[in-house]
Design an enzyme around this catalytic site. Structure first.
Site, short mmCIF file in Angstrom:
data_model
loop_
_atom_site.label_atom_id
_atom_site.label_comp_id
_atom_site.label_asym_id
_atom_site.label_seq_id
_atom_site.Cartn_x
_atom_site.Cartn_y
_atom_site.Cartn_z
N ASP A 11 0.93 -1.21 -0.18
CA ASP A 11 -0.02 0.11 -0.15
C ASP A 11 0.86 1.47 0.02
O ASP A 11 1.90 1.20 0.67
CB ASP A 11 -0.91 0.08 1.16
CG ASP A 11 -1.69 -1.18 1.53
OD1 ASP A 11 -1.80 -1.88 0.64
OD2 ASP A 11 -1.90 -1.16 2.82
N1 URA Z 1 -1.11 -5.91 3.94
C1 URA Z 1 -1.45 -4.58 4.16
O1 URA Z 1 -2.52 -4.28 4.72
N2 URA Z 1 -0.86 -3.67 3.45
C2 URA Z 1 0.14 -4.18 2.55
O2 URA Z 1 0.92 -3.22 1.85
C3 URA Z 1 0.65 -5.46 2.55
C4 URA Z 1 -0.15 -6.36 3.27
#
Ligand code: URA
Length: 241
Positions: A103
């Site tokens: 993310d």
């Molecule tokens: N889980 C999440 O919530 N975000 C990420 O970027 C990777 C795994």
């Protein structure tokens, strides 16, 4: 392979720049100047030099990036900077892409490559490649959190998650979670399903390879031969569903 393709795949010269370099006599093939950009070269046996420097051909390129927060896991985005902006210029021109997603607000270890087959295998749920995340959360994790994650939690939308291993901190305000799949916002949603909220998230390991402590957020370096062997082994290994 054509000389101009050879150079564009190294990231050193675009096809147009190869044509210019050829015109200027800057490229030699086995010691002799090349006269056309479409001449055939054999990367395995031909000695190619550019302005006197030997050119090493790499079929694929692999980089580990310490992704900082604020960057999108993509090669282009209209609004935010993208992870490939953090690569050296020559590699950017080669067209590397992120292997999987973190993310925008997540930091940590990310593989950038142009090896589509390896990336595809590493992301395949069948391979069950392990990803470890360090997280901090806003309120303590409940006592049953470890057991619930190990049993496979069901998310708010009914999506069932694979078993995940949680190592909670003593104060239960964070911990390490190991996933073998990559559902959208999975760690954040798992922690939400446990009644808390992630306030910081970092991927600290991928396929058993730890985030290099020498890499600050925003820095990258080539994957070593040893690490590549580990990635290839992980990509070749199938796990039970
Ligand atoms: N889980 C999440 O919530 N975000 C990420 O970027 C990777 C795994």
């Amino acid at each position: 392979m054509r000389l101009d393709r050879f150079f564009s795949s190294t990231g050193l010269l675009t096809r147009r720049e190869t044509a210019v370099a050829v015109r200027r006599g800057e490229i030699l093939q086995n010691g002799r100047p090349v006269f056309r950009p479409d001449v055939q070269v054999d990367p395995a046996t031909d000695r190619i030099t550019l302005r006197g420097e030997p050119v090493v051909y790499r079929e694929f390129v692999y980089f580990f990036l310490h992704k900082p927060t604020g960057y999108v896991s993509a090669t282009e985005d209209g609004r935010f900077p993208v992870v490939t902006d953090l690569l050296p210029e020559a590699e950017r021109r080669r067209g590397l892409f992120p292997c999987g997603r973190l993310d925008k607000d997540t930091s940590g270890l990310m593989l950038l490559t142009d090896d589509g087959a390896l990336c595809h295998a590493l992301l395949s749920p069948r391979r069950g490649v392990e990803k470890v995340y360090r997280f901090v959360c806003a309120s303590p994790l409940p006592p049953e959190a470890e057991r619930s994650l190990l049993a496979g939690l069901t998310l708010e939308n009914g999506e069932a998650c694979r078993a995940a291993v949680l190592r909670a901190d003593e104060d239960r305000l964070g911990g390490y979670v190991t996933l073998t799949e990559g559902k959208y916002h999975e760690v954040r949603r798992l922690v939400a399903a446990l009644g808390s909220r992630v306030t910081s998230l970092t991927r600290v390991s991928f396929a058993g390879i730890p985030l290099d402590p020498a890499l600050s957020p925003g820095e990258c370096r080539p994957v070593t031969g040893e690490e590549l062997a580990i990635l290839r082994a992980a990509a070749g290994k199938e796990t039970e569903k």
